[in-house]
Design an enzyme around this catalytic site. Sequence first.
Site, PDB file in Angstrom:
ATOM      1  N   HIS A  77      -2.012   6.062  -6.988  1.00 55.28           N
ATOM      2  CA  HIS A  77      -3.192   5.897  -5.876  1.00 55.28           C
ATOM      3  C   HIS A  77      -2.653   5.811  -4.768  1.00 55.28           C
ATOM      4  CE1 HIS A  77      -5.874   3.741  -9.165  1.00 55.28           C
ATOM      5  NE2 HIS A  77      -6.290   5.133  -9.193  1.00 55.28           N
ATOM      6  N   ASP A  79      -2.536   4.323  -1.733  1.00 55.02           N
ATOM      7  CA  ASP A  79      -2.017   3.288  -1.174  1.00 55.02           C
ATOM      8  C   ASP A  79      -0.573   2.996  -1.607  1.00 55.02           C
ATOM      9  OD1 ASP A  79      -3.655   2.569  -3.571  1.00 55.02           O
ATOM     10  OD2 ASP A  79      -3.462   0.436  -2.440  1.00 55.02           O
ATOM     11  N   HIS A  80      -0.277   3.549  -2.660  1.00 54.03           N
ATOM     12  CA  HIS A  80       1.005   3.339  -3.331  1.00 54.03           C
ATOM     13  C   HIS A  80       2.185   4.227  -3.440  1.00 54.03           C
ATOM     14  CE1 HIS A  80      -0.180  -0.680  -5.257  1.00 54.03           C
ATOM     15  NE2 HIS A  80      -1.321  -0.381  -4.762  1.00 54.03           N
ATOM     16  N   HIS A 196      -0.498  -6.457  -4.283  1.00 57.23           N
ATOM     17  CA  HIS A 196      -1.138  -6.987  -3.007  1.00 57.23           C
ATOM     18  C   HIS A 196      -1.411  -8.368  -3.090  1.00 57.23           C
ATOM     19  CE1 HIS A 196      -2.897  -2.892  -2.134  1.00 57.23           C
ATOM     20  NE2 HIS A 196      -2.791  -2.766  -3.512  1.00 57.23           N
TER      21      HIS A 196
END
Length: 279
Positions: A77, A79-80, A196
């Site tokens: 994804h 954001d990773h 997170h």
Amino acid sequence: MKHEEIIPGKVVQLNDLVRRVTAPNPGMMTGPGTNTYLVGKGELALIDPGPESAVHLAAMLEAAGGQLKWILCTHTHLDHSPGARALKARTSAEVLGFGSVPDDGRQDTAFSPDRALREGDVVDCGAFRLRAVHTPGHASNHLCYLLEEQHLLFTGDHIMQGSTVVISPPDGDMTTYLESLERLFGLELAAIAPGHGYVIEKPHDEVRRLIAHRMKRERKVIDAFQRANPASLDALLPFVYDDVPQRVHPVARRSLHAHLIKLARDGRVAEEGGSWRLR
């Protein structure tokens, strides 16, 4: 482990082997930002380099101090994993992760690991070992990494602190997600380092809580059919997610879809022309 306030760019020493530096991408889906973890004292492994960000790249490079050898991504994804490319270019570290990238419009399609990992593969870093644990559900190519020496599990988005993860079909799968949560009971775990939020100190209690939450949400899906049967996704949504703000509903709609697909697989509902009917 320390629970200092999460501030993007600030390096926090969690224990003798693990440090955390968080990317500057806070938001509804990412909480305070994506956590990057550095593991080791000499040669270092880095888990989840986060999004493309010059600021975060500089923070990772400063924290690694020229000792980075391995870059591990939990999943692809946006954001990773995208930060891996610039980080590799600056360090020549080896990039590791699941070999394939799903095609659902939400992925880092340029991700191409130097070494593809599968369930049970071990990255031997000399002073420590990281074992890949395949945990599909949030993403079909999702891997957690177990720091064997500390029984610390880096969970990416499989488990987040302070929130439940979104399951987005077609790549996200609620049945598989629940199965992947159940698998964690078979691991000896001391703590969870999530993608997170803060470190979770009672991992198996957290897994039980997440499973119970998903089952409670599933019961709300079934109960919603007492209001309308058949019903569309959008008709069911305000009944199933009446406990969250409406601004969250577009995201919650994805998880509702995943619940309905699971219930159809279980033989409890059926889809008919864009509507869903309780059997």
